[in-house]
Design an enzyme around this catalytic site. Structure first.
Site, PDB file in Angstrom:
ATOM      1  N   THR A  76      42.781  42.330  43.038  1.00 39.74           N
ATOM      2  CA  THR A  76      43.871  42.040  44.006  1.00 39.74           C
ATOM      3  C   THR A  76      45.213  41.948  42.999  1.00 39.74           C
ATOM      4  O   THR A  76      46.210  42.940  43.433  1.00 39.74           O
ATOM      5  CB  THR A  76      44.000  40.642  44.768  1.00 39.74           C
ATOM      6  OG1 THR A  76      42.568  40.607  45.484  1.00 39.74           O
ATOM      7  CG2 THR A  76      45.072  40.554  45.507  1.00 39.74           C
ATOM      8  N   ASN A 159      35.440  49.264  50.906  1.00 37.36           N
ATOM      9  CA  ASN A 159      34.392  48.198  50.736  1.00 37.36           C
ATOM     10  C   ASN A 159      33.817  47.666  51.912  1.00 37.36           C
ATOM     11  O   ASN A 159      33.246  46.679  52.212  1.00 37.36           O
ATOM     12  CB  ASN A 159      35.490  46.834  50.229  1.00 37.36           C
ATOM     13  CG  ASN A 159      36.694  46.892  51.060  1.00 37.36           C
ATOM     14  OD1 ASN A 159      37.444  47.588  51.126  1.00 37.36           O
ATOM     15  ND2 ASN A 159      36.908  45.867  51.704  1.00 37.36           N
ATOM     16  N   GLN A 208      34.803  48.993  44.207  1.00 37.62           N
ATOM     17  CA  GLN A 208      33.652  49.109  44.746  1.00 37.62           C
ATOM     18  C   GLN A 208      32.667  50.474  44.119  1.00 37.62           C
ATOM     19  O   GLN A 208      31.710  50.740  44.505  1.00 37.62           O
ATOM     20  CB  GLN A 208      33.654  49.405  46.333  1.00 37.62           C
ATOM     21  CG  GLN A 208      34.109  47.931  46.759  1.00 37.62           C
ATOM     22  CD  GLN A 208      33.219  46.866  46.909  1.00 37.62           C
ATOM     23  OE1 GLN A 208      31.972  46.916  46.391  1.00 37.62           O
ATOM     24  NE2 GLN A 208      33.747  45.805  47.259  1.00 37.62           N
ATOM     25  N   SER A 228      37.377  44.807  39.322  1.00 35.94           N
ATOM     26  CA  SER A 228      37.298  43.290  39.232  1.00 35.94           C
ATOM     27  C   SER A 228      35.821  43.192  38.632  1.00 35.94           C
ATOM     28  O   SER A 228      34.799  44.080  38.816  1.00 35.94           O
ATOM     29  CB  SER A 228      37.206  42.914  40.580  1.00 35.94           C
ATOM     30  OG  SER A 228      36.899  41.765  40.702  1.00 35.94           O
ATOM     31  N   HIS A 230      33.807  40.423  39.243  1.00 37.24           N
ATOM     32  CA  HIS A 230      32.594  39.973  40.055  1.00 37.24           C
ATOM     33  C   HIS A 230      31.771  40.803  41.078  1.00 37.24           C
ATOM     34  O   HIS A 230      31.065  40.477  41.564  1.00 37.24           O
ATOM     35  CB  HIS A 230      33.270  38.583  40.835  1.00 37.24           C
ATOM     36  CG  HIS A 230      33.960  38.979  42.023  1.00 37.24           C
ATOM     37  ND1 HIS A 230      33.642  38.717  43.225  1.00 37.24           N
ATOM     38  CD2 HIS A 230      35.434  39.414  42.029  1.00 37.24           C
ATOM     39  CE1 HIS A 230      34.571  39.030  44.058  1.00 37.24           C
ATOM     40  NE2 HIS A 230      35.675  39.451  43.232  1.00 37.24           N
ATOM     41  N   THR A 266      48.370  33.259  30.101  1.00 40.78           N
ATOM     42  CA  THR A 266      47.466  33.035  28.909  1.00 40.78           C
ATOM     43  C   THR A 266      46.159  33.723  29.283  1.00 40.78           C
ATOM     44  O   THR A 266      45.767  33.865  30.512  1.00 40.78           O
ATOM     45  CB  THR A 266      47.080  31.798  28.811  1.00 40.78           C
ATOM     46  OG1 THR A 266      48.340  31.103  28.400  1.00 40.78           O
ATOM     47  CG2 THR A 266      45.924  31.477  27.846  1.00 40.78           C
ATOM     48  N   CYS A 355      36.798  39.327  52.211  1.00 43.76           N
ATOM     49  CA  CYS A 355      38.076  38.671  52.429  1.00 43.76           C
ATOM     50  C   CYS A 355      38.637  38.594  53.968  1.00 43.76           C
ATOM     51  O   CYS A 355      39.637  37.592  54.342  1.00 43.76           O
ATOM     52  CB  CYS A 355      39.297  39.163  51.532  1.00 43.76           C
ATOM     53  SG  CYS A 355      38.721  40.157  50.144  1.00 43.76           S
TER      54      CYS A 355
HETATM   55  C1  LIG Z   1      37.957  47.441  47.198  1.00 44.24           C
HETATM   56  C2  LIG Z   1      38.498  46.239  46.700  1.00 44.24           C
HETATM   57  N1  LIG Z   1      39.640  46.298  46.188  1.00 44.24           N
HETATM   58  C3  LIG Z   1      39.968  45.008  45.710  1.00 44.24           C
HETATM   59  C4  LIG Z   1      39.275  43.709  46.116  1.00 44.24           C
HETATM   60  C5  LIG Z   1      39.973  42.162  45.667  1.00 44.24           C
HETATM   61  O1  LIG Z   1      39.258  42.001  44.185  1.00 44.24           O
HETATM   62  P1  LIG Z   1      39.241  40.655  43.676  1.00 44.24           P
HETATM   63  O2  LIG Z   1      38.201  39.729  44.428  1.00 44.24           O
HETATM   64  O3  LIG Z   1      38.934  40.836  42.207  1.00 44.24           O
HETATM   65  O4  LIG Z   1      40.736  40.249  43.816  1.00 44.24           O
HETATM   66  C6  LIG Z   1      38.029  43.876  46.465  1.00 44.24           C
HETATM   67  C7  LIG Z   1      37.284  42.721  47.023  1.00 44.24           C
HETATM   68  O5  LIG Z   1      36.680  42.329  48.050  1.00 44.24           O
HETATM   69  C8  LIG Z   1      37.521  44.993  47.176  1.00 44.24           C
HETATM   70  O6  LIG Z   1      36.471  45.380  47.510  1.00 44.24           O
END
Ligand SMILES: Cc1ncc(COP(=O)(O)O)c(C=O)c1O
Length: 413
Positions: A76, A159, A208, A228, A230, A266, A355
């Site tokens: 994000t 996603n 993704q 990202s 996770h 940081t 989300c």
């Molecule tokens: C395509 C995509 N972009 C951005 C994000 C956001 O990632 P983060 O959870 O690391 O902020 C996601 C998470 O669902 C995602 O699938």
């Protein structure tokens, strides 16, 4: 005594479990090696060394250089930094020009909302439509490009339905357009031609895609790329943005001038070590084997569900998607109702992106693909991962059809 049900997790695109090797690599940086990577003393230098080594491993994976990786709190933030940081810098340099930017209608909210904000700031915005399989049409893209286009952001893998965008093809096209702009400018007499022409910068949200596709930034011809931790069996709350050398990018959060003045804050040392370890575990051969297994299990799920449950609609295009996505609509039932009954049966799925899944509006991605609102509300997303087994998929195939039948029987005709 009631038998405890074994839980089945099929929501890997929302988040992945952290790999054991990633966790053990991170642990020392929470206690013994807790130093601040900006500190001059030994504790700080130990942390900085870990950050430097991590940055190097990540740069190697993306085939870029060390200083082109900026650590963030996730995708994000990486997306926000790419979009706002670049446009802020371009506006500073080209205060007289009206800037035009392009994205697609199926982007993650972390791209769409910044684009909406740009529009409010007076930037000209084009949102590209997608075809019914959730893929951007290259011809539409070509038509959208204007003389004042300076920025394009398109996600690599969607996603919700898993559609794969032609990033490499569009990247090459943008490179050609930039070359033409430059040659035109060079032909103008030196005395009157002024500053260099506006170039188009290309960003992809590859969050993704990392698990499945080639993310070599030179192969993709991208200037910026977000990802990202996770989503790749790494930690939450950490990610990074690749920014090609020479691309203008202003900081969007101010403070301690970290990350070469581009991202203050940081550094999350344990997170960064974990992110790099997750990337390091991407052994090409093991990944290929695991992806083949995932694709085979998805095939089994899709074939059986379509065969057993009448009138099932498959929203994922099997031929142009990441191999772990299977997104279905089942007529006359609410996606949320399916999700709850599956959860009670120990199966975790989603109705959309993690989300957006607490938001009862129909998915904007499905609507953009031309799916009717009522059908969009009847959808469920399964996303498979490294740990998914055939037994788990068979369990879903046994449990899902009676749930759909029950809900369809309860629904008003
Ligand atoms: C395509 C995509 N972009 C951005 C994000 C956001 O990632 P983060 O959870 O690391 O902020 C996601 C998470 O669902 C995602 O699938």
């Amino acid at each position: 005594m009631r038998k405890k049900i074994k839980k089945i997790y099929l929501d890997y695109s929302a988040s992945t479990p952290i790999d054991k090797k990633v966790l053990s690599a991170m642990l020392p940086y929470f206690n013994n090696k807790f130093g601040n990577a900006s500190s001059v003393h030994g504790f700080g230098q130990e942390a900085l060394k870990a950050v430097d080594e991590s940055r190097q491993k990540i740069a190697q994976f993306f085939n870029c250089s060390f200083q082109e990786i900026i650590f963030t709190s996730g995708a994000t933030e990486a997306n926000n930094l790419a979009i706002f940081g670049l446009i802020k810098a371009l506006k500073r340099k080209n205060s007289k020009s009206k800037l035009h930017v392009i994205t697609s209608s199926i982007e993650h909210q972390a791209v769409l909302e910044p684009f909406n904000a740009l529009k409010e700031q007076g930037v000209e915005v084009t949102i590209l439509p997608v075809k019914s399989n959730g893929v951007v049409d290259i011809e539409e893209f070509k038509r959208a490009v204007k003389d004042n286009t300076v920025f394009v952001s398109l996600m690599y893998v969607n996603n919700e339905v898993g559609s794969v965008q032609p990033i490499c093809e569009i990247g090459k096209l943008i490179q050609k357009i930039n070359e033409i702009r430059f040659k035109k400018w060079q032909k103008i007499e030196k005395e009157i031609r002024g500053d260099k022409p506006l170039m188009i910068y290309f960003h992809t949200d590859a969050t993704q895609a990392i698990n499945f596709f080639n993310c070599d930034v030179k192969h993709l011809h991208v200037d910026l790329l977000s990802f990202s931790g996770h989503k790749i069996y790494g930690p939450k709350g950490v990610g990074a943005l690749f920014v090609k050398t020479g691309v203008l990018l202003d900081a969007i959060q101010l403070g301690g001038h970290h990350e070469n003045n581009k991202r203050s804050g940081t550094l999350n040392v344990p997170g960064i070590v974990g992110l790099a370890k997750a990337i390091e575990l991407f052994d090409k051969k093991i990944i290929e084997k695991s992806n083949k297994k995932i694709a085979k299990l998805r095939q089994l799920l899709v074939e059986k569900i379509i065969k057993i449950i009448p009138n099932t609609i498959l929203n994922t295009d099997i031929n142009q998607s990441a191999p772990n996505f299977a997104h279905f609509s089942f007529l006359r039932v609410e996606g949320e109702a399916i999700l709850i009954l599956l959860d009670l049966a120990g199966i975790a799925v989603s109705t959309g992106s993690a989300c957006a899944s607490n938001n009862l509006k129909a998915s904007s991605v499905l609507l953009a693909m031309g799916i009717k609102e009522e059908i969009a509300h009847s959808s469920i997303r399964f996303t498979l991962g490294k740990q998914t087994t055939e037994a788990e998929i068979k369990q879903v195939i046994a449990i899902l059809p009676p749930i759909i039948e029950k809900l369809q029987n309860m629904a008003p005709q």
